[in-house]
Design a protein around this motif. Structure first.
Motif, PDB file in Angstrom:
ATOM      1  N   ASP A 108       0.812  -1.208   0.000  1.00 22.84           N
ATOM      2  CA  ASP A 108       0.000   0.000   0.000  1.00 22.84           C
ATOM      3  C   ASP A 108       0.848   1.261   0.000  1.00 22.84           C
ATOM      4  O   ASP A 108       0.351   2.353  -0.238  1.00 22.84           O
ATOM      5  CB  ASP A 108      -0.929  -0.001   1.232  1.00 22.84           C
ATOM      6  CG  ASP A 108      -1.935  -1.149   1.175  1.00 22.84           C
ATOM      7  OD1 ASP A 108      -2.367  -1.586   2.259  1.00 22.84           O
ATOM      8  OD2 ASP A 108      -2.278  -1.583   0.069  1.00 22.84           O
ATOM      9  N   ALA A 109       2.144   1.123   0.259  1.00 23.53           N
ATOM     10  CA  ALA A 109       3.004   2.291   0.354  1.00 23.53           C
ATOM     11  C   ALA A 109       3.359   2.853  -1.018  1.00 23.53           C
ATOM     12  O   ALA A 109       3.820   3.976  -1.133  1.00 23.53           O
ATOM     13  CB  ALA A 109       4.276   1.933   1.122  1.00 23.53           C
ATOM     14  N   ARG A 110       3.161   2.088  -2.067  1.00 20.09           N
ATOM     15  CA  ARG A 110       3.521   2.522  -3.404  1.00 20.09           C
ATOM     16  C   ARG A 110       2.290   2.919  -4.198  1.00 20.09           C
ATOM     17  O   ARG A 110       1.194   2.407  -3.972  1.00 20.09           O
ATOM     18  CB  ARG A 110       4.259   1.396  -4.134  1.00 20.09           C
ATOM     19  CG  ARG A 110       5.554   0.969  -3.458  1.00 20.09           C
ATOM     20  CD  ARG A 110       6.123  -0.259  -4.121  1.00 20.09           C
ATOM     21  NE  ARG A 110       7.349  -0.719  -3.475  1.00 20.09           N
ATOM     22  CZ  ARG A 110       7.953  -1.855  -3.745  1.00 20.09           C
ATOM     23  NH1 ARG A 110       7.410  -2.674  -4.631  1.00 20.09           N
ATOM     24  NH2 ARG A 110       9.065  -2.194  -3.116  1.00 20.09           N
ATOM     25  N   PRO A 111       2.456   3.823  -5.167  1.00 24.32           N
ATOM     26  CA  PRO A 111       1.317   4.176  -6.026  1.00 24.32           C
ATOM     27  C   PRO A 111       0.925   2.978  -6.874  1.00 24.32           C
ATOM     28  O   PRO A 111       1.746   2.091  -7.132  1.00 24.32           O
ATOM     29  CB  PRO A 111       1.872   5.318  -6.886  1.00 24.32           C
ATOM     30  CG  PRO A 111       3.354   5.139  -6.866  1.00 24.32           C
ATOM     31  CD  PRO A 111       3.669   4.588  -5.506  1.00 24.32           C
ATOM     32  N   PRO A 112      -0.322   2.917  -7.329  1.00 22.76           N
ATOM     33  CA  PRO A 112      -0.768   1.780  -8.138  1.00 22.76           C
ATOM     34  C   PRO A 112       0.062   1.631  -9.413  1.00 22.76           C
ATOM     35  O   PRO A 112       0.548   2.616  -9.977  1.00 22.76           O
ATOM     36  CB  PRO A 112      -2.225   2.136  -8.469  1.00 22.76           C
ATOM     37  CG  PRO A 112      -2.633   3.104  -7.415  1.00 22.76           C
ATOM     38  CD  PRO A 112      -1.400   3.887  -7.086  1.00 22.76           C
ATOM     39  N   GLY A 162       1.293 -11.582 -11.071  1.00 25.62           N
ATOM     40  CA  GLY A 162       2.658 -11.590 -10.552  1.00 25.62           C
ATOM     41  C   GLY A 162       3.664 -11.109 -11.578  1.00 25.62           C
ATOM     42  O   GLY A 162       4.637 -10.422 -11.246  1.00 25.62           O
ATOM     43  N   ALA A 163       3.421 -11.447 -12.850  1.00 19.82           N
ATOM     44  CA  ALA A 163       4.321 -11.014 -13.917  1.00 19.82           C
ATOM     45  C   ALA A 163       4.319  -9.498 -14.058  1.00 19.82           C
ATOM     46  O   ALA A 163       5.374  -8.874 -14.224  1.00 19.82           O
ATOM     47  CB  ALA A 163       3.910 -11.667 -15.233  1.00 19.82           C
ATOM     48  N   VAL A 164       3.148  -8.902 -14.000  1.00 17.69           N
ATOM     49  CA  VAL A 164       3.053  -7.435 -14.101  1.00 17.69           C
ATOM     50  C   VAL A 164       3.777  -6.774 -12.936  1.00 17.69           C
ATOM     51  O   VAL A 164       4.518  -5.801 -13.112  1.00 17.69           O
ATOM     52  CB  VAL A 164       1.572  -6.992 -14.143  1.00 17.69           C
ATOM     53  CG1 VAL A 164       1.464  -5.471 -13.982  1.00 17.69           C
ATOM     54  CG2 VAL A 164       0.932  -7.431 -15.446  1.00 17.69           C
ATOM     55  N   ARG A 165       3.604  -7.309 -11.733  1.00 17.96           N
ATOM     56  CA  ARG A 165       4.293  -6.733 -10.568  1.00 17.96           C
ATOM     57  C   ARG A 165       5.806  -6.871 -10.697  1.00 17.96           C
ATOM     58  O   ARG A 165       6.555  -5.948 -10.361  1.00 17.96           O
ATOM     59  CB  ARG A 165       3.809  -7.420  -9.294  1.00 17.96           C
ATOM     60  CG  ARG A 165       2.368  -7.080  -8.920  1.00 17.96           C
ATOM     61  CD  ARG A 165       1.970  -7.702  -7.598  1.00 17.96           C
ATOM     62  NE  ARG A 165       0.590  -7.359  -7.266  1.00 17.96           N
ATOM     63  CZ  ARG A 165      -0.342  -8.234  -6.909  1.00 17.96           C
ATOM     64  NH1 ARG A 165      -0.032  -9.524  -6.824  1.00 17.96           N
ATOM     65  NH2 ARG A 165      -1.562  -7.844  -6.629  1.00 17.96           N
ATOM     66  N   THR A 166       6.249  -8.023 -11.169  1.00 14.77           N
ATOM     67  CA  THR A 166       7.683  -8.258 -11.319  1.00 14.77           C
ATOM     68  C   THR A 166       8.297  -7.268 -12.295  1.00 14.77           C
ATOM     69  O   THR A 166       9.320  -6.642 -12.021  1.00 14.77           O
ATOM     70  CB  THR A 166       7.937  -9.697 -11.810  1.00 14.77           C
ATOM     71  OG1 THR A 166       7.488 -10.617 -10.818  1.00 14.77           O
ATOM     72  CG2 THR A 166       9.417  -9.936 -12.068  1.00 14.77           C
ATOM     73  N   ILE A 167       7.665  -7.119 -13.456  1.00 16.15           N
ATOM     74  CA  ILE A 167       8.187  -6.217 -14.481  1.00 16.15           C
ATOM     75  C   ILE A 167       8.093  -4.761 -14.038  1.00 16.15           C
ATOM     76  O   ILE A 167       8.980  -3.953 -14.326  1.00 16.15           O
ATOM     77  CB  ILE A 167       7.449  -6.462 -15.811  1.00 16.15           C
ATOM     78  CG1 ILE A 167       7.889  -7.813 -16.378  1.00 16.15           C
ATOM     79  CG2 ILE A 167       7.710  -5.340 -16.808  1.00 16.15           C
ATOM     80  CD1 ILE A 167       7.177  -8.216 -17.641  1.00 16.15           C
ATOM     81  N   ALA A 168       7.043  -4.417 -13.316  1.00 13.75           N
ATOM     82  CA  ALA A 168       6.900  -3.043 -12.826  1.00 13.75           C
ATOM     83  C   ALA A 168       8.031  -2.667 -11.887  1.00 13.75           C
ATOM     84  O   ALA A 168       8.421  -1.495 -11.789  1.00 13.75           O
ATOM     85  CB  ALA A 168       5.560  -2.871 -12.120  1.00 13.75           C
ATOM     86  N   GLN A 169       8.586  -3.650 -11.186  1.00 14.02           N
ATOM     87  CA  GLN A 169       9.692  -3.394 -10.262  1.00 14.02           C
ATOM     88  C   GLN A 169      11.045  -3.319 -10.962  1.00 14.02           C
ATOM     89  O   GLN A 169      12.073  -3.126 -10.325  1.00 14.02           O
ATOM     90  CB  GLN A 169       9.743  -4.478  -9.188  1.00 14.02           C
ATOM     91  CG  GLN A 169       8.652  -4.328  -8.136  1.00 14.02           C
ATOM     92  CD  GLN A 169       8.980  -5.098  -6.873  1.00 14.02           C
ATOM     93  OE1 GLN A 169       9.723  -6.078  -6.893  1.00 14.02           O
ATOM     94  NE2 GLN A 169       8.443  -4.652  -5.762  1.00 14.02           N
TER      95      GLN A 169
END
Length: 234
Positions: free
Chosen positions: A7-11, A125-132
């Motif tokens: 929750d600490a990061r923007p969407p 999970g793939a979207v989160r991984t790539i976003a990082q």
């Protein structure tokens, strides 16, 4: 790899590019249900995808390889390739496994790929991984790509200066880690080979990418083979 939302990061701003409406709506529904994701746009063809990416500046573009008007590979090249002014991170989705399309997509600048029949949890999970800022390319996929496209990955006579520059810029340990990456090993496997922790491997990978000006480990793998740091037969 699954990255837990916070929750600490923007969407995470997601752009969905898929010509089949039923599939596109499914993606939008899945991403919109995530507390850490925001679907900022949709596109039904490659040209619209490029225009939407330039206008909306998404964190991750989910792109189908086969798109009308402009195919997904060329759209990815314009969105994430070397000539893109502000390159976006692209997750390619395909009905194919390791094949010519996947190789071209990675060369075009994609940060990874996923099969269309992957479970929703893997897609998220793939979207989160790539976003990082990480790539999504399984070690087994790396090995298969290397085996199938070995001839294209061979260095040319002009590769020597680039190879020498890389050798000068990296430490001996970083070169060792780069070689392991290019062989298709995961962070955990590299840690086992070098008898260090996975966290230390991750630090080395980050340093390698920063020193070489690379976006992710996919680019590092391609570069290592193209300049001859490692060979497909290794």
């Amino acid at each position: 790899m699954t990255v837990s939302p916070t929750d600490a990061r923007p969407p995470i701003r997601v752009l969905v590019c898929e010509d089949q409406e039923l599939v596109r709506v499914g993606y939008v529904t899945i991403f919109s249900a995530q507390p850490d994701m925001d679907v900022v746009g949709e596109a039904a063809d490659g040209r619209s995808a490029v225009e939407a990416a330039l206008r909306l500046r998404p964190d991750v573009v989910v792109m189908d390889i086969r798109m009308p008007v402009l195919d997904g590979i060329e759209a990815t090249r314009q969105i994430a390739g070397p000539d893109a002014e502000t390159p976006a991170r692209v997750l390619m989705v395909t009905t194919f496994n390791v094949d010519e399309y996947v190789y071209q997509a990675l060369r075009a600048g994609a940060s990874g790929f996923l099969l269309k029949d992957s479970p929703p949890a893997e897609l998220v999970g793939a979207v989160r991984t790539i976003a990082q800022g990480e790539s999504l390319l399984a070690p087994t996929v790396t090995r298969a790509l290397i085996g199938r496209f070995a001839e294209r990955l061979r260095p040319t006579d002009t590769s020597r200066p680039a190879r020498d520059e890389i050798v000068r810029s990296l430490t001996a340990r970083e070169l060792e880690v780069l070689g392991q990456l290019a062989a298709g090993l995961s962070n955990a496997e590299i840690a086992g080979e070098l008898v260090i922790t996975p966290e230390t491997v991750k630090t080395y990978v980050s340093r390698i990418l920063a020193k070489l000006g690379l976006r992710d480990r996919v680019q590092a793998v391609v570069l290592a083979y193209r300049v001859g740091l490692v060979s497909p037969e290794a």
